[in-house]
Design a protein around this motif. Structure first.
Motif, PDB file in Angstrom:
ATOM      1  N   ASN A 366       0.650  -1.563   0.111  1.00  0.00           N
ATOM      2  CA  ASN A 366       0.183  -0.100   0.130  1.00  0.00           C
ATOM      3  C   ASN A 366       0.357   1.087  -0.529  1.00  0.00           C
ATOM      4  O   ASN A 366       0.742   2.561  -1.065  1.00  0.00           O
ATOM      5  N   TYR A 370       0.249   3.904  -3.237  1.00  0.00           N
ATOM      6  CA  TYR A 370       0.343   5.072  -2.772  1.00  0.00           C
ATOM      7  C   TYR A 370       0.723   5.803  -2.868  1.00  0.00           C
ATOM      8  O   TYR A 370       0.423   7.331  -1.876  1.00  0.00           O
ATOM      9  N   LEU A 429      -6.118  -3.864   3.654  1.00  0.00           N
ATOM     10  CA  LEU A 429      -6.256  -3.784   4.918  1.00  0.00           C
ATOM     11  C   LEU A 429      -7.229  -5.197   5.904  1.00  0.00           C
ATOM     12  O   LEU A 429      -7.105  -4.483   7.020  1.00  0.00           O
TER      13      LEU A 429
END
Ligand code: ADP
Length: 472
Positions: A366, A370, A429
């Motif tokens: 992640n 991101y 997540l």
């Protein structure tokens, strides 16, 4: 054999107890009545015996047997009171015995057997009698007196009482049975209503609830508890159907992309380079689909409780070092600065190595996904007090505060379009959170949009295990 209903069983128990009570009460009353009636008769007899004592006393201190016979015979011979009287002198000589008793000697006791006052019931010629047998001490002489009286009134009263009892007891029993059954039906009627509604609830109308009872008793508690349980089942059911719908939706996208790509490539003949390009797209989508299916499987196994983690003491530093090494190249390709600071001292947790590696992979994936280039990602690991703390910090797009609690939900993506492009389905997540929960830890996020995000995982630390001794 079919079991009786609760209502029927309650009624039968109640009737059995009622019948026993009725029997005990009837028998008790009958005995009390008999006792008091006979007492009354005995009292009358005792008074007559006292009269006889007075007569004997009046005969002076040493009367002859002949005189006594004459006096007693005179007093009682014609009196109906003397009809059932026998008197004996001290040495058992007969002083007086009524004509009736001469013909019914069985009613009497031999004088030497009368040592104290006795009362007895006798039946002669089919009639009931009550007798008193007594020793009278009069003027230094001891006489034996045996005196009886008919007891028709007492036995008649008793038999009346018995007939009434036998007549009314079954009647009372029937009334009690009816009332008992009606009461139990009335008390249990709400249960029938609950059963009726419960039978109609299925997967199609899980939102229905049982009729709310306002009885304030166990039945209300039962209906409330069942309704709460239905609520929990409904939300679990909704979660499952939602999960299935979302999963199908997510799977449809890459599959239709693969199909479109293949259809386009086959529409006309193309050069090798074009075919290779199409195959590359198809491979990419196939890889994404595989990842998605793996994630779905992980969550499905977690939900079913079949995903058994193999917990053992492990030094997290080693595990994390290996994970970090695996991501270095990706960071370089994406032109991101990637660093890690891992505690110098060993730090143990009780955990499943594969699951914890997956957790670190999700967070690093992640962070790298991101964070646009140029940017940085940093992983740190240290033991703070009782906790082993892993933090993954990036300088990426960040997450708005209102989104921070939602990102752990399944299929939740802050920016749907962006994530699709980068390959995420919004499950990473959710899996990370499940892994942390299985390790009795906590996962939190701190972020400001545009200023990156920090994910922090705290796991309970344990003491280093004692190394098993090497065989000599
Ligand atoms: P995904 O597969 O989409 O990454 P995740 O469950 O891992 O699914 O993350 C859910 C969403 O949380 C992501 O779509 C993204 O919007 C947001 N998110 C997760 N990690 C970060 C991060 N490090 N920086 C910014 N946003 C993030």
């Amino acid at each position: 054999m079919k079991k009786l209903s609760i209502g029927m069983r309650l009624t039968l128990w109640y009737l059995a107890i009622f019948a026993l009570g009725e029997l005990a009460f009837g028998a008790g009353m009958w005995f009390i009545l008999r006792h008091s009636l006979y007492d009354m008769v005995d009292d009358g007899l005792e008074e007559q015996v006292d009269d006889l004592r007075n007569l004997l006393q009046a005969q002076g201190s040493d009367p002859s047997i002949a005189k006594l016979r004459e006096e007693v015979g005179e007093a009682y011979g014609l009196e109906h009171l003397g009809n059932y009287l026998a008197v004996y002198s001290q040495n058992g000589e007969l002083i007086y015995r009524s004509t009736f008793l001469q013909t019914h000697p069985a009613a009497l006791l031999p004088p030497d057997q009368v040592n104290r006052r006795l009362s007895k019931s006798r039946r002669m010629d089919g009639r009931p009698f009550r007798f008193i047998f007594d020793k009278l001490s009069v003027n230094a002489h001891v006489y034996t007196v045996e005196m009886g009286t008919p007891a028709d009134d007492a036995t008649e009263t008793l038999s009346f009482f018995r007939s009434y009892l036998l007549m009314f007891a079954p009647l009372l029993f029937l009334v009690a049975a009816g009332v008992g059954y009606w009461l139990s039906r009335r008390a249990l009627a709400p249960v029938d209503a609950l059963v009726g509604t419960a039978r109609q609830i299925s997967g199609a109308n899980l939102h229905s609830r049982l009729q709310k009872l306002e009885t304030g008793d166990e039945l209300q508690r039962l209906s409330d508890t069942l309704n709460e349980m239905l609520g929990r089942i409904e939300s679990a059911f909704l979660r499952v159907t939602q999960f299935t719908a979302d999963a199908s939706h997510e799977l449809r996208t890459p599959v239709s992309l693969i199909r479109t790509e293949a259809e386009l490539a086959l529409r006309r003949s193309r050069g090798e380079a074009e075919y290779q390009e199409s195959l590359r797209h198809i491979l990419l989508e196939a890889e994404r689909t595989t990842t998605l299916i793996e994630q779905l499987l992980a969550l499905a196994r977690a939900d079913s409780g079949r995903e058994a983690l193999n917990m053992r003491p492990l030094d997290l530093r080693e595990t994390l070092r290996r994970v970090v090494d695996g991501w270095r190249q990706v960071a370089t390709i994406r032109n991101l600065q990637f660093s890690a600071s891992i505690a110098a001292h060993e730090s143990f947790v009780l955990g499943d190595e594969a699951a914890l590696r997956r957790l670190a992979d999700i967070l690093l994936d992640n962070a790298l996904k991101y964070t646009p280039s140029p940017g940085s990602v940093h992983l740190s690991f240290e033991q703070k007090g009782e906790s082993a703390v892993i933090s993954v910090q990036d300088s990426g797009v960040g997450i708005a505060e209102e989104e921070q609690s939602k990102i752990f939900e399944r299929f939740y993506r802050v920016d749907k379009a962006r994530s699709r492009e980068q390959g995420g389905a919004g499950l990473g997540l959710a899996i990370a959170q499940w892994i942390v929960a299985q390790h009795r830890g906590a996962i939190t996020v701190e972020s400001r949009p545009g200023h990156g995000a920090t994910f922090r995982v705290e796991l309970p630390a344990i003491a280093a295990p004692v190394p098993s001794r090497m065989p000599v």
